[in-house]
Design an enzyme around this catalytic site. Sequence first.
Site, short mmCIF file in Angstrom:
data_model
loop_
_atom_site.label_atom_id
_atom_site.label_comp_id
_atom_site.label_asym_id
_atom_site.label_seq_id
_atom_site.Cartn_x
_atom_site.Cartn_y
_atom_site.Cartn_z
N ALA A 16 0.81 -1.23 0.00
CA ALA A 16 0.00 0.00 0.00
C ALA A 16 0.84 1.27 0.00
O ALA A 16 0.30 2.36 -0.23
CB ALA A 16 -0.93 -0.01 1.22
N ASP A 67 -2.76 -8.56 7.80
CA ASP A 67 -1.59 -8.54 8.67
C ASP A 67 -0.82 -9.83 8.36
O ASP A 67 -1.33 -10.93 8.62
CB ASP A 67 -2.04 -8.49 10.13
N SER A 142 17.49 -7.14 2.50
CA SER A 142 18.10 -5.81 2.68
C SER A 142 19.61 -6.01 2.58
O SER A 142 20.10 -7.14 2.78
CB SER A 142 17.76 -5.27 4.07
N TYR A 155 16.93 -6.36 13.35
CA TYR A 155 16.45 -6.16 11.97
C TYR A 155 17.37 -6.92 11.01
O TYR A 155 16.92 -7.64 10.12
CB TYR A 155 16.44 -4.66 11.64
N1 LIG Z 1 13.50 1.65 2.62
C1 LIG Z 1 14.68 1.05 2.68
O1 LIG Z 1 15.76 1.69 2.73
C2 LIG Z 1 14.77 -0.45 2.65
C3 LIG Z 1 16.04 -1.03 2.48
C4 LIG Z 1 16.15 -2.41 2.47
C5 LIG Z 1 15.04 -3.20 2.61
N2 LIG Z 1 13.81 -2.61 2.78
C6 LIG Z 1 12.68 -3.51 2.95
O2 LIG Z 1 11.70 -3.20 1.99
C7 LIG Z 1 10.40 -3.54 2.50
C8 LIG Z 1 9.47 -2.36 2.33
O3 LIG Z 1 10.01 -1.28 3.06
P1 LIG Z 1 9.60 0.25 2.82
O4 LIG Z 1 10.83 1.03 2.87
O5 LIG Z 1 8.70 0.35 1.65
O6 LIG Z 1 8.80 0.49 4.18
P2 LIG Z 1 7.50 1.39 4.47
O7 LIG Z 1 7.47 1.53 5.95
O8 LIG Z 1 7.54 2.61 3.62
O9 LIG Z 1 6.31 0.45 3.96
C9 LIG Z 1 6.03 -0.78 4.58
C10 LIG Z 1 4.62 -1.22 4.24
O10 LIG Z 1 4.41 -2.45 4.92
C11 LIG Z 1 3.15 -2.39 5.57
N3 LIG Z 1 3.14 -3.28 6.73
C12 LIG Z 1 3.76 -3.12 7.93
N4 LIG Z 1 3.46 -4.13 8.75
C13 LIG Z 1 2.66 -4.97 8.07
C14 LIG Z 1 2.02 -6.20 8.38
N5 LIG Z 1 2.12 -6.77 9.60
N6 LIG Z 1 1.27 -6.80 7.43
C15 LIG Z 1 1.11 -6.23 6.21
N7 LIG Z 1 1.67 -5.06 5.86
C16 LIG Z 1 2.45 -4.44 6.77
C17 LIG Z 1 2.97 -0.93 5.96
O11 LIG Z 1 1.62 -0.59 6.21
C18 LIG Z 1 3.55 -0.22 4.74
O12 LIG Z 1 2.58 -0.03 3.74
C19 LIG Z 1 10.61 -3.96 3.97
O13 LIG Z 1 10.67 -5.36 4.06
C20 LIG Z 1 11.97 -3.36 4.29
O14 LIG Z 1 12.63 -4.05 5.33
C21 LIG Z 1 13.65 -1.26 2.79
#
Ligand SMILES: NC(=O)c1ccc[n+]([C@@H]2O[C@H](COP(=O)([O-])OP(=O)(O)OC[C@H]3O[C@@H](n4cnc5c(N)ncnc54)[C@H](O)[C@@H]3O)[C@@H](O)[C@H]2O)c1
Length: 274
Positions: A16, A67, A142, A155
């Site tokens: 989302a 969730d 990651s 993490y």
């Molecule tokens: N942003 C970064 O720098 C980065 C780097 C490496 C890896 N990641 C990974 O990428 C993925 C997405 O991260 P992002 O940066 O878009 O984070 P974000 O916080 O912007 O988005 C995360 C999304 O996951 C949803 N979410 C959280 N808990 C949930 C649950 N229990 N069930 C279903 N949905 C849930 C949230 O509502 C949100 O829409 C994650 O796994 C994160 O660890 C992100």
Amino acid sequence: MVFDINGKVALITGGASGVGLEYAKALLRNGLKAVTLADVNGDLGNKALIEISQQFGSKRAIFSKTDVTKIDQLEDSFKKTVETFGNIDIVFNNAGILNDAIWEKQISINVNGVIHGMILALETYLPTYHQGPEAVIVNISSIAGVIGTAHVPIYSATKHAVIGITRSWGQPAFYKKFNVRVVAVCPGVTDTPLISEMNGRSLGDIYEENGKEFVGELTVQTPEVLAEEVMNIVKYGPNGSVWIVEGGEPAYQYVFPDRNQMKYNQISDYIQNK
Ligand SMILES: NC(=O)c1ccc[n+]([C@@H]2O[C@H](COP(=O)([O-])OP(=O)(O)OC[C@H]3O[C@@H](n4cnc5c(N)ncnc54)[C@H](O)[C@@H]3O)[C@@H](O)[C@H]2O)c1
């Protein structure tokens, strides 16, 4: 063999907002028929649906409040996908949080959530409902999944687990049985709320200090550039492979050495006065 995204159906957990929503848009730009955004946040889900219908037209996406820590809720999202679009071909296990201060919940989302997605997608929904010769699962790890971090060790441990999940379920025995490719992506620092809101989400002051040093050294990439690069991994990444996408640069494969190659690194080298 190239996996053709055109006409396929995807489910993205955490779809989302953040990078998850960008994966959805990038897939749609590549001809995806439709996507299910399976996310815990209803407000973000509804906003995302409006954005997608404005950019790609109506009936290209549904939101399913999920969730990922609850396997029955995630299964409902798989069922809704098949009921609405007839098929499912691509699953992104993307939902994740960065918050060592609530580490048990973090483990539950980042590890249990991915395992739930793997079991449902690999054993039942993708083999039964995919189109074409194969289906694809993309697990989001990651760079913290291939290096230790002094900022958020828990993490980092969850993201190492995502690599183990991918390499184990990416074994040829599963591909032979299910025709599902399993790959992992390790993004570097990407501009989303996960990064902008990360202050205070560690085990305490010493960890916060370590974090400033670590993140300060890294180049931030945009979610759009990351998502576009991940499309190549969806199309071409071999089963069980792990990919780094960092600093807006092209993806490169992270290759794990064979443990037998490391036998020269003996403990005796460290034993004093031998
Ligand atoms: N942003 C970064 O720098 C980065 C780097 C490496 C890896 N990641 C990974 O990428 C993925 C997405 O991260 P992002 O940066 O878009 O984070 P974000 O916080 O912007 O988005 C995360 C999304 O996951 C949803 N979410 C959280 N808990 C949930 C649950 N229990 N069930 C279903 N949905 C849930 C949230 O509502 C949100 O829409 C994650 O796994 C994160 O660890 C992100």
